[in-house]
Design an enzyme around this catalytic site. Structure first.
Site, short mmCIF file in Angstrom:
data_model
loop_
_atom_site.label_atom_id
_atom_site.label_comp_id
_atom_site.label_asym_id
_atom_site.label_seq_id
_atom_site.Cartn_x
_atom_site.Cartn_y
_atom_site.Cartn_z
N CYS A 76 0.86 -1.18 0.00
CA CYS A 76 0.00 0.00 0.00
C CYS A 76 0.89 1.23 0.00
O CYS A 76 2.11 1.12 0.13
CB CYS A 76 -0.86 0.03 1.26
SG CYS A 76 -1.85 -1.44 1.47
N ARG A 108 1.11 1.65 -6.10
CA ARG A 108 1.26 0.68 -5.01
C ARG A 108 -0.08 0.00 -4.68
O ARG A 108 -0.12 -0.89 -3.83
CB ARG A 108 1.80 1.37 -3.76
CG ARG A 108 3.18 1.98 -3.97
CD ARG A 108 3.63 2.70 -2.71
NE ARG A 108 3.95 1.77 -1.66
CZ ARG A 108 5.14 1.20 -1.48
NH1 ARG A 108 6.12 1.48 -2.30
NH2 ARG A 108 5.34 0.37 -0.49
N TRP A 153 -3.64 -1.70 -1.33
CA TRP A 153 -3.57 -2.94 -2.10
C TRP A 153 -3.94 -4.01 -1.09
O TRP A 153 -3.16 -4.35 -0.20
CB TRP A 153 -2.14 -3.13 -2.62
CG TRP A 153 -1.93 -4.38 -3.41
CD1 TRP A 153 -1.38 -5.55 -2.98
CD2 TRP A 153 -2.27 -4.59 -4.77
NE1 TRP A 153 -1.36 -6.46 -4.00
CE2 TRP A 153 -1.89 -5.90 -5.11
CE3 TRP A 153 -2.85 -3.79 -5.76
CZ2 TRP A 153 -2.07 -6.43 -6.39
CZ3 TRP A 153 -3.02 -4.32 -7.02
CH2 TRP A 153 -2.64 -5.63 -7.32
N ASN A 213 1.18 0.48 5.86
CA ASN A 213 1.62 -0.37 4.75
C ASN A 213 2.39 -1.52 5.38
O ASN A 213 3.31 -1.29 6.15
CB ASN A 213 2.52 0.43 3.80
CG ASN A 213 3.23 -0.48 2.80
OD1 ASN A 213 2.64 -1.46 2.34
ND2 ASN A 213 4.46 -0.15 2.48
N GLY A 214 2.02 -2.75 5.02
CA GLY A 214 2.71 -3.91 5.58
C GLY A 214 1.69 -4.94 6.04
O GLY A 214 0.53 -4.90 5.64
N GLU A 248 10.59 -20.34 -18.94
CA GLU A 248 10.34 -18.96 -18.52
C GLU A 248 11.40 -18.02 -19.11
O GLU A 248 11.07 -16.92 -19.55
CB GLU A 248 10.30 -18.88 -16.97
CG GLU A 248 10.07 -17.51 -16.38
CD GLU A 248 8.73 -16.86 -16.77
OE1 GLU A 248 7.88 -17.51 -17.38
OE2 GLU A 248 8.58 -15.66 -16.46
N LYS A 296 10.57 -14.89 -21.62
CA LYS A 296 11.02 -13.51 -21.37
C LYS A 296 11.78 -13.00 -22.60
O LYS A 296 11.60 -11.86 -23.01
CB LYS A 296 11.93 -13.41 -20.13
CG LYS A 296 11.27 -13.70 -18.80
CD LYS A 296 10.40 -12.58 -18.27
CE LYS A 296 8.96 -12.75 -18.58
NZ LYS A 296 8.07 -13.43 -17.73
N GLU A 340 9.19 -12.30 -25.50
CA GLU A 340 8.26 -11.18 -25.37
C GLU A 340 8.96 -9.84 -25.22
O GLU A 340 8.41 -8.81 -25.58
CB GLU A 340 7.23 -11.41 -24.25
CG GLU A 340 7.77 -11.46 -22.85
CD GLU A 340 6.68 -11.74 -21.81
OE1 GLU A 340 5.51 -11.48 -22.06
OE2 GLU A 340 7.03 -12.23 -20.72
N HIS A 384 15.83 -36.35 -29.71
CA HIS A 384 14.70 -36.95 -30.42
C HIS A 384 14.22 -36.08 -31.58
O HIS A 384 13.10 -36.24 -32.06
CB HIS A 384 13.56 -37.23 -29.44
CG HIS A 384 13.94 -38.22 -28.38
ND1 HIS A 384 14.12 -39.56 -28.64
CD2 HIS A 384 14.24 -38.05 -27.06
CE1 HIS A 384 14.47 -40.18 -27.53
NE2 HIS A 384 14.56 -39.27 -26.56
N LYS A 424 -1.18 -6.57 -20.47
CA LYS A 424 -0.83 -7.07 -19.14
C LYS A 424 -1.81 -8.16 -18.71
O LYS A 424 -1.42 -9.17 -18.15
CB LYS A 424 -0.82 -5.92 -18.13
CG LYS A 424 -0.45 -6.33 -16.71
CD LYS A 424 1.02 -6.69 -16.59
CE LYS A 424 1.39 -7.24 -15.24
NZ LYS A 424 2.62 -8.05 -15.30
O1 M6R Z 1 -2.42 -12.62 -14.93
P1 M6R Z 1 -1.97 -14.00 -15.30
O2 M6R Z 1 -0.92 -14.52 -14.40
O3 M6R Z 1 -3.12 -14.95 -15.45
O4 M6R Z 1 -1.32 -13.85 -16.74
C1 M6R Z 1 -0.93 -14.97 -17.47
C2 M6R Z 1 -0.13 -14.59 -18.68
O5 M6R Z 1 -0.89 -13.78 -19.53
C3 M6R Z 1 1.16 -13.86 -18.29
O6 M6R Z 1 1.94 -14.64 -17.45
C4 M6R Z 1 1.97 -13.52 -19.56
O7 M6R Z 1 2.45 -14.68 -20.14
C5 M6R Z 1 3.11 -12.54 -19.22
N1 M6R Z 1 3.24 -11.60 -20.28
C6 M6R Z 1 4.42 -13.21 -19.02
O8 M6R Z 1 5.46 -12.33 -18.84
#
Ligand code: M6R
Length: 646
Positions: free
Chosen positions: A2, A27, A89, A115-116, A519, A523, A526, A542, A641
């Site tokens: 927060c 926040r 938050w 906050n905390g 992962e 990264k 994207e 394979h 997002k």
């Molecule tokens: O909000 P969510 O965790 O459900 O989102 C899932 C994916 O859309 C999210 O992880 C996406 O792959 C990100 N851009 C990864 O960096």
């Protein structure tokens, strides 16, 4: 996470609070609120009994909370002496006006923002209720207002060796010192009391708190003095910044700041030199939100672990609204998720199967409900979504519930759509993430799922209590290990520079290193817009090995986890075909070093927890690759997002 703010002195206390809250909205924005201390009426005598009540306004309408608050604040009485504000938050208690800060005591003369997380809020609340206090919210914060009320009452009782009542000045600080001594957990607190007009008392442990003042104020002049969760909130109004350390209490009055230890010993707070402009300051001095959020990962991990372990060393998951008996009945776990959250689920499969000895299936959420999964009341479906709003995942958990399965949501957003539809929720506490690429929320998901795995192991009696405790200790070390890796960002940049023109990468891993490779590749895709394919290294032979030729870049996760030797054999296979090899390896591992053209060194961790550490250099690698190409790391192309369409 927060945001808190406070101001005393000056003509514009309310404006300072509202402007500061706008800057703190990153926040959290579940709710916003302010409390103002108004001047005493001219005919009032001194003493707390004559303290005029505080004026408070709160709004809880999600992203529009602050706009709503501004509308209400329009009618605030003029001339406030001091005030505190909060943007929330949610962690304890759903987003609602009743749970919005500031919280008041029974007499409505003490107001508190926080906050905390107060870990022992339940036992404190029980004690307060037993002694006659009435609590009006579900938050962990409200207990602080009532505890201060109790301390103030105690300090006004005439002592045997005193004939007159003690003066008001300093009583709020004394009460705060006594109260923080009783709190477990983390906090940045600010309180005002109508009995001590113009004074704000603040205290902190772990959560950030900065005090700001014009030069003259710190030197004893008469200027406004401010406090906030971060510098940007008060930048432009304050020129000098003081840092409050853990378990210190600060008294702010117009023109003066006094800081003491919890025992009341005066201390000289260190001054912070700040020469940022506002844009840089909103990003905490970092170049972009992603970098800021990468560096918030140790905090996100620590907060996610906070309060989950009882003093006896056993686990307690109070937000999980599925009974222990129901969980004991579970004979199969499904994890459903998308993107990075899916990768977190893949890591969890190893942890749950190994520690809790339960079979785990992991599914991409958009595929799950179309394949007729076999579920019943003994199936636990874990939906993992940082936003809790990803439509694919929401639909998957909805379908699971219709089949009679129990659904547990792992979400970073309190009361998100997925959280509301689940039978239970385990919240990660990473705070809002602005960068589109998941970083701190991903790490927090790994930690939350590890906790779930240990909880199931404990309930099913698979692990002995001392084994759970040892693993929890290992988990507790993760924030500092991650911090260590973040400190090596410069080394990762050097490796990224050497690969800045590479367009195709293979990411390889085995066992828990495989989801880390996935992962890392996501990264890189994207953020840096490169082709990055991730494979379980043993699968290469394979088929995909046909693509390895001199110059192909292979990034391998080669820390000393379970299949390290086999992983090294796979690395030897690609090296012998001319691949350029970049390895994530453990500090001092010369054998791994000898097999690589470049190494991203990381400290060793418990093998099942290693993904928390090993993924960090790969996040940094993608970040640097993207920046070297001049790409916007906060808003990668074509991405949102939160994906709320199927
Ligand atoms: O909000 P969510 O965790 O459900 O989102 C899932 C994916 O859309 C999210 O992880 C996406 O792959 C990100 N851009 C990864 O960096």
């Amino acid at each position: 996470m927060c945001g808190i703010i406070g101001a005393t002195g000056g003509e514009d206390v309310l404006d300072v609070l509202l402007d500061g809250l706008a800057r703190l909205e990153y926040r959290g924005y579940d709710s916003a609120g302010v409390a103002l201390e108004l001047p005493r009426p001219a005919n009032a005598t001194s003493g707390p009994a004559d303290g005029v009540p505080l004026w408070r306004a709160r709004a809880a309408s999600g992203t529009t909370s602050l706009d709503e608050l501004r509308k209400v604040a329009h009618v605030a009485p003029k001339g406030a002496l001091a005030g505190i504000g909060h943007t929330r938050w949610a962690t304890h208690g759903r987003p609602s006006e009743a749970n919005a800060h500031p919280h008041l005591d029974c007499t409505a003369t003490v107001a508190v923002v926080h906050n905390g997380i107060v870990e022992n809020c339940r036992e404190l609340a029980e004690e307060l209720i037993a002694s006659g206090h009435e609590l009006a919210s579900e938050t962990d914060t409200e207990v602080v207002a009532h505890l201060i009320e109790g301390e103030l009452r105690r300090s006004s009782e005439p002592a045997l060796d005193r004939t007159s009542q003690v003066g008001e000045e300093g009583r709020l600080a004394g009460a705060m010192r006594a109260v923080i001594g009783r709190l477990r957990g983390s906090f940045a607190l600010a309180a005002i009391w109508a009995g001590e007009p113009g004074t704000i008392v603040a205290a902190r442990r772990v959560s950030p708190l900065v005090i700001g003042a014009a030069d003259s104020a710190v030197a004893g002049g008469s200027s406004q003095v401010l406090l906030a969760s971060d510098i940007p909130a008060i930048l432009g109004r304050a020129r000098r910044f003081l840092l409050v350390e853990d378990d210190q209490v600060a008294e702010l009055r117009p023109g003066s700041v006094a800081v003491t230890t919890v025992d009341g010993m005066p201390v000289d707070p260190p001054e912070l030199r700040v020469d940022w402009d506002l844009d840089a300051a909103l990003k905490g001095g970092f170049e972009d939100f992603m970098s800021k959020e990468l560096h918030e990962q140790p905090r996100a991990l620590a907060d996610t672990l906070l309060g989950r372990v009882l003093p006896a060393g056993t686990l307690a998951l109070d937000e999980v609204r599925i009974s222990d008996d129901e969980l004991r009945e579970v004979d199969k776990v499904f994890v459903v998720a998308c993107g990075s959250s899916y990768h977190a689920g893949l890591v969890a499969k190893y942890a749950i199967e190994h520690w809790a000895r339960l079979p785990v299936e992991i599914d991409i959420a958009s595929e799950f409900r179309y394949r007729d999964p076999v579920l019943d009341h003994r199936t636990l479906v874990v939906g993992v979504s940082q936003s809790g709003e990803t439509l694919d995942t929401i639909q998957a958990v909805r379908a699971a519930r219709q089949c009679g399965a129990k659904v547990l949501a792992v979400s970073n957003v309190v009361d998100s759509s997925m959280a509301r539809q689940a039978d239970g929720v385990l919240y990660t506490r990473a705070g809002p993430e602005v960068g589109v690429a998941s970083t701190k929320t991903y790490l927090a998901q790994l930690a939350a799922l590890d906790i779930l795995a240990l909880y199931l192991a404990q309930l099913r009696g698979i692990l002995y209590p001392h084994e759970v405790r040892r693993l929890l200790d290992d988990l507790g070390e993760m924030p500092s290990l991650v911090e260590e890796v973040l400190g090596r960002s410069g080394d990762v940049l050097a490796v990224a520079r050497s690969q800045r023109n590479t367009r195709d990468f293979f990411f390889l891993g085995r066992h828990v290193g495989y989801p880390v490779a996935l992962e890392g590749a996501l990264k890189a895709k994207e953020l840096a817009y490169v082709r990055a394919e991730a494979y379980p290294a043993g699968e290469l032979k394979h088929g995909p090995i046909a693509l390895i030729e001199p110059g192909t870049v292979v990034v391998g996760v080669a820390t000393r986890t379970r299949l390290w030797e086999k992983m090294m054999a796979n690395i030897a296979e690609v090296r012998s075909r001319g691949a350029t090899v970049v390895l994530v390896a453990n500090d001092g591992d010369e054998e791994a070093g000898a097999m690589a053209d470049s190494v991203l060194w990381v400290p060793a961790a418990n093998p099942l927890l290693a993904p928390l550490v090993d993924v960090v250099p790969l996040q940094l690698f993608a970040y640097h690759l993207a920046r070297l190409s001049g790409y916007d790391v906060d808003r990668p192309r074509n991405l949102a997002k939160t994906v709320t369409v199927e």
